[in-house]
Design a protein around this motif. Sequence first.
Motif, PDB file in Angstrom:
ATOM      1  N   ALA A  29       0.832  -1.214   0.000  1.00  0.00           N
ATOM      2  CA  ALA A  29       0.000   0.000   0.000  1.00  0.00           C
ATOM      3  C   ALA A  29       0.860   1.256   0.000  1.00  0.00           C
ATOM      4  O   ALA A  29       0.519   2.249  -0.657  1.00  0.00           O
ATOM      5  CB  ALA A  29      -0.932  -0.011   1.209  1.00  0.00           C
ATOM      6  N   THR A  30       1.983   1.236   0.719  1.00  0.00           N
ATOM      7  CA  THR A  30       2.873   2.402   0.710  1.00  0.00           C
ATOM      8  C   THR A  30       3.493   2.602  -0.674  1.00  0.00           C
ATOM      9  O   THR A  30       3.766   3.726  -1.076  1.00  0.00           O
ATOM     10  CB  THR A  30       3.994   2.241   1.751  1.00  0.00           C
ATOM     11  N   GLY A  31       3.713   1.498  -1.398  1.00  0.00           N
ATOM     12  CA  GLY A  31       4.182   1.630  -2.775  1.00  0.00           C
ATOM     13  C   GLY A  31       3.167   2.327  -3.656  1.00  0.00           C
ATOM     14  O   GLY A  31       3.522   3.144  -4.508  1.00  0.00           O
ATOM     15  N   VAL A  32       1.894   2.010  -3.432  1.00  0.00           N
ATOM     16  CA  VAL A  32       0.827   2.693  -4.174  1.00  0.00           C
ATOM     17  C   VAL A  32       0.803   4.174  -3.815  1.00  0.00           C
ATOM     18  O   VAL A  32       0.577   5.041  -4.678  1.00  0.00           O
ATOM     19  CB  VAL A  32      -0.534   2.032  -3.869  1.00  0.00           C
ATOM     20  N   ILE A  33       1.057   4.488  -2.543  1.00  0.00           N
ATOM     21  CA  ILE A  33       1.099   5.890  -2.110  1.00  0.00           C
ATOM     22  C   ILE A  33       2.250   6.623  -2.794  1.00  0.00           C
ATOM     23  O   ILE A  33       2.091   7.756  -3.276  1.00  0.00           O
ATOM     24  CB  ILE A  33       1.230   5.974  -0.577  1.00  0.00           C
ATOM     25  N   LEU A  34       3.424   5.998  -2.848  1.00  0.00           N
ATOM     26  CA  LEU A  34       4.570   6.615  -3.527  1.00  0.00           C
ATOM     27  C   LEU A  34       4.254   6.871  -4.996  1.00  0.00           C
ATOM     28  O   LEU A  34       4.569   7.942  -5.541  1.00  0.00           O
ATOM     29  CB  LEU A  34       5.793   5.715  -3.407  1.00  0.00           C
ATOM     30  N   PHE A  35       3.649   5.896  -5.645  1.00  0.00           N
ATOM     31  CA  PHE A  35       3.272   6.055  -7.049  1.00  0.00           C
ATOM     32  C   PHE A  35       2.284   7.204  -7.219  1.00  0.00           C
ATOM     33  O   PHE A  35       2.414   8.026  -8.136  1.00  0.00           O
ATOM     34  CB  PHE A  35       2.663   4.744  -7.557  1.00  0.00           C
ATOM     35  N   SER A  36       1.310   7.292  -6.310  1.00  0.00           N
ATOM     36  CA  SER A  36       0.293   8.351  -6.390  1.00  0.00           C
ATOM     37  C   SER A  36       0.899   9.726  -6.157  1.00  0.00           C
ATOM     38  O   SER A  36       0.547  10.692  -6.840  1.00  0.00           O
ATOM     39  CB  SER A  36      -0.820   8.080  -5.364  1.00  0.00           C
ATOM     40  N   LEU A  37       1.821   9.826  -5.197  1.00  0.00           N
ATOM     41  CA  LEU A  37       2.478  11.113  -4.936  1.00  0.00           C
ATOM     42  C   LEU A  37       3.294  11.569  -6.136  1.00  0.00           C
ATOM     43  O   LEU A  37       3.264  12.749  -6.505  1.00  0.00           O
ATOM     44  CB  LEU A  37       3.369  10.999  -3.701  1.00  0.00           C
ATOM     45  N   GLY A  38       4.031  10.643  -6.743  1.00  0.00           N
ATOM     46  CA  GLY A  38       4.804  10.991  -7.928  1.00  0.00           C
ATOM     47  C   GLY A  38       3.916  11.408  -9.083  1.00  0.00           C
ATOM     48  O   GLY A  38       4.225  12.374  -9.800  1.00  0.00           O
ATOM     49  N   LEU A  39       2.800  10.703  -9.258  1.00  0.00           N
ATOM     50  CA  LEU A  39       1.878  11.048 -10.341  1.00  0.00           C
ATOM     51  C   LEU A  39       1.227  12.404 -10.098  1.00  0.00           C
ATOM     52  O   LEU A  39       1.068  13.212 -11.021  1.00  0.00           O
ATOM     53  CB  LEU A  39       0.809   9.956 -10.467  1.00  0.00           C
ATOM     54  N   PHE A  40       0.861  12.673  -8.825  1.00  0.00           N
ATOM     55  CA  PHE A  40       0.259  13.963  -8.483  1.00  0.00           C
ATOM     56  C   PHE A  40       1.227  15.110  -8.746  1.00  0.00           C
ATOM     57  O   PHE A  40       0.859  16.137  -9.332  1.00  0.00           O
ATOM     58  CB  PHE A  40      -0.152  13.956  -7.010  1.00  0.00           C
ATOM     59  N   ASN A  58      11.289  17.160 -13.692  1.00  0.00           N
ATOM     60  CA  ASN A  58      10.490  15.938 -13.699  1.00  0.00           C
ATOM     61  C   ASN A  58      11.244  14.737 -13.144  1.00  0.00           C
ATOM     62  O   ASN A  58      10.667  13.646 -13.075  1.00  0.00           O
ATOM     63  CB  ASN A  58      10.022  15.626 -15.128  1.00  0.00           C
ATOM     64  N   SER A  59      12.496  14.901 -12.771  1.00  0.00           N
ATOM     65  CA  SER A  59      13.262  13.759 -12.264  1.00  0.00           C
ATOM     66  C   SER A  59      12.701  13.254 -10.937  1.00  0.00           C
ATOM     67  O   SER A  59      12.673  12.041 -10.691  1.00  0.00           O
ATOM     68  CB  SER A  59      14.729  14.149 -12.093  1.00  0.00           C
ATOM     69  N   VAL A  60      12.229  14.156 -10.082  1.00  0.00           N
ATOM     70  CA  VAL A  60      11.689  13.751  -8.779  1.00  0.00           C
ATOM     71  C   VAL A  60      10.384  12.977  -8.931  1.00  0.00           C
ATOM     72  O   VAL A  60      10.259  11.873  -8.382  1.00  0.00           O
ATOM     73  CB  VAL A  60      11.510  14.976  -7.860  1.00  0.00           C
ATOM     74  N   PRO A  61       9.376  13.486  -9.657  1.00  0.00           N
ATOM     75  CA  PRO A  61       8.158  12.680  -9.818  1.00  0.00           C
ATOM     76  C   PRO A  61       8.407  11.369 -10.544  1.00  0.00           C
ATOM     77  O   PRO A  61       7.788  10.351 -10.198  1.00  0.00           O
ATOM     78  CB  PRO A  61       7.223  13.598 -10.615  1.00  0.00           C
ATOM     79  N   ASN A  62       9.298  11.355 -11.513  1.00  0.00           N
ATOM     80  CA  ASN A  62       9.607  10.107 -12.214  1.00  0.00           C
ATOM     81  C   ASN A  62      10.245   9.093 -11.264  1.00  0.00           C
ATOM     82  O   ASN A  62       9.954   7.886 -11.338  1.00  0.00           O
ATOM     83  CB  ASN A  62      10.538  10.374 -13.389  1.00  0.00           C
ATOM     84  N   MET A  63      11.109   9.577 -10.378  1.00  0.00           N
ATOM     85  CA  MET A  63      11.729   8.684  -9.401  1.00  0.00           C
ATOM     86  C   MET A  63      10.684   8.106  -8.452  1.00  0.00           C
ATOM     87  O   MET A  63      10.685   6.899  -8.163  1.00  0.00           O
ATOM     88  CB  MET A  63      12.803   9.424  -8.598  1.00  0.00           C
ATOM     89  N   LEU A  64       9.763   8.955  -7.979  1.00  0.00           N
ATOM     90  CA  LEU A  64       8.736   8.481  -7.059  1.00  0.00           C
ATOM     91  C   LEU A  64       7.823   7.460  -7.733  1.00  0.00           C
ATOM     92  O   LEU A  64       7.426   6.460  -7.111  1.00  0.00           O
ATOM     93  CB  LEU A  64       7.911   9.661  -6.539  1.00  0.00           C
ATOM     94  N   ILE A  65       7.490   7.685  -8.987  1.00  0.00           N
ATOM     95  CA  ILE A  65       6.637   6.737  -9.716  1.00  0.00           C
ATOM     96  C   ILE A  65       7.351   5.397  -9.867  1.00  0.00           C
ATOM     97  O   ILE A  65       6.768   4.326  -9.633  1.00  0.00           O
ATOM     98  CB  ILE A  65       6.248   7.320 -11.086  1.00  0.00           C
ATOM     99  N   SER A  66       8.630   5.446 -10.237  1.00  0.00           N
ATOM    100  CA  SER A  66       9.395   4.207 -10.414  1.00  0.00           C
ATOM    101  C   SER A  66       9.558   3.459  -9.092  1.00  0.00           C
ATOM    102  O   SER A  66       9.375   2.234  -9.031  1.00  0.00           O
ATOM    103  CB  SER A  66      10.775   4.524 -11.011  1.00  0.00           C
ATOM    104  N   VAL A  67       9.888   4.199  -8.039  1.00  0.00           N
ATOM    105  CA  VAL A  67      10.074   3.573  -6.727  1.00  0.00           C
ATOM    106  C   VAL A  67       8.766   2.971  -6.232  1.00  0.00           C
ATOM    107  O   VAL A  67       8.754   1.898  -5.617  1.00  0.00           O
ATOM    108  CB  VAL A  67      10.628   4.603  -5.727  1.00  0.00           C
TER     109      VAL A  67
END
Length: 364
Positions: A29-40, A58-67
């Motif tokens: 679930a925390t992985g889904v949260i990280l993905f959502s934060l990066g997408l937001f 865009n490097s930060v949101p891309n990193m959060l989405i990947s992580v």
Amino acid sequence: MAVFKVKFTKTKRHKLAQILWILNWISVATGVILFSLGLFLKIEIKKRSEVMAKGEINSVPNMLISVGVIACIINFLGGKICYDCSDTTKFSRWRLVMLPYIVCTFCFTFCILVGALTCYTMRNELEESLYLGLRDAIKFYKDTDIPGRCFLKKTIDLLQIGFQCCGNNGFRDWFEIQWISVRYLNMASKEVLDRLKSNVDGKFLVDGVPFSCCNPNSPRPCIQYHLTNNTAHYNYDFLMEELNIWMKGCRQALLDYYTDIMRSIGLTVLIIWLFEISVLTGVRYLQTAMKNVLLLGDPECESDGWLLENSFVETAKYNFSIIKNLGKANQISTVSEMNDPNMDVQTANYGPENVQSKSIPTAS
């Protein structure tokens, strides 16, 4: 000497495996949260990409989405491993997989920490991107009939109204550019011609701002033009009276907006990192405890679990020596082959049909 050694009974090992199974599913679930934060964050940056210069934003949101995606995969696998580790017979098939899994998970959690710290350190890059982007956007504010620039006027106006700001650094930025299109200037007017001639670049510069800079909370009608001319307005003092336009520059307004978002995201990611570290610590204890059970050969016995089998110094020296030897492996093999006296020496094939004949003594 082992670091943070803990003794586990069979019951404690079983409970630890069950708790880690639950925590790994929470980590999904925390992985889904990280993905959502990066997408937001990516969407928020995309909304105002017209006023941002292209860079590494865009490097930060891309990193959060990947992580976030990697977190879902790793923790799903971790849940399966921890569930099977409650049984000694099932653990044996994961025995060789768990240590590489722990190493990969440690590297992954390090990436989460880097993502959290990056959220706090990208302010300078963001500020530079906003400065350059807003400077160019304001410069093309008047080009409403040029393809590719015709939308910038609407973008700037909505930005200044929504964020209650004016200009790049402030309202005076509008004094330095021609923001009124030539098609709306009366070229027969002497005043217009004088203004065009008075400027070296032939620009129509005025001490005025667009309507979107006006503050609707002002008690008097908005003063857009002749802002620095006290005689142009009744009961008006430029130096003493607060202007009825927005005083904050849009760069600072947007920077504050994105900084608040980045701080909130950074804090959330940091909490997730601490949670992942705690889960990884539990998995390490479970792996070492179950490994020692197999070595003892008794599933019912007590076993020791630890974070490091040796001290920090000894572990660091051991890993360093492995890395050092890996770098020398190819070099040593190459040198040994070059200096081997047996290289390229043909050996005889003594098969059943090719037996070496014995020397026959000759008669003296």
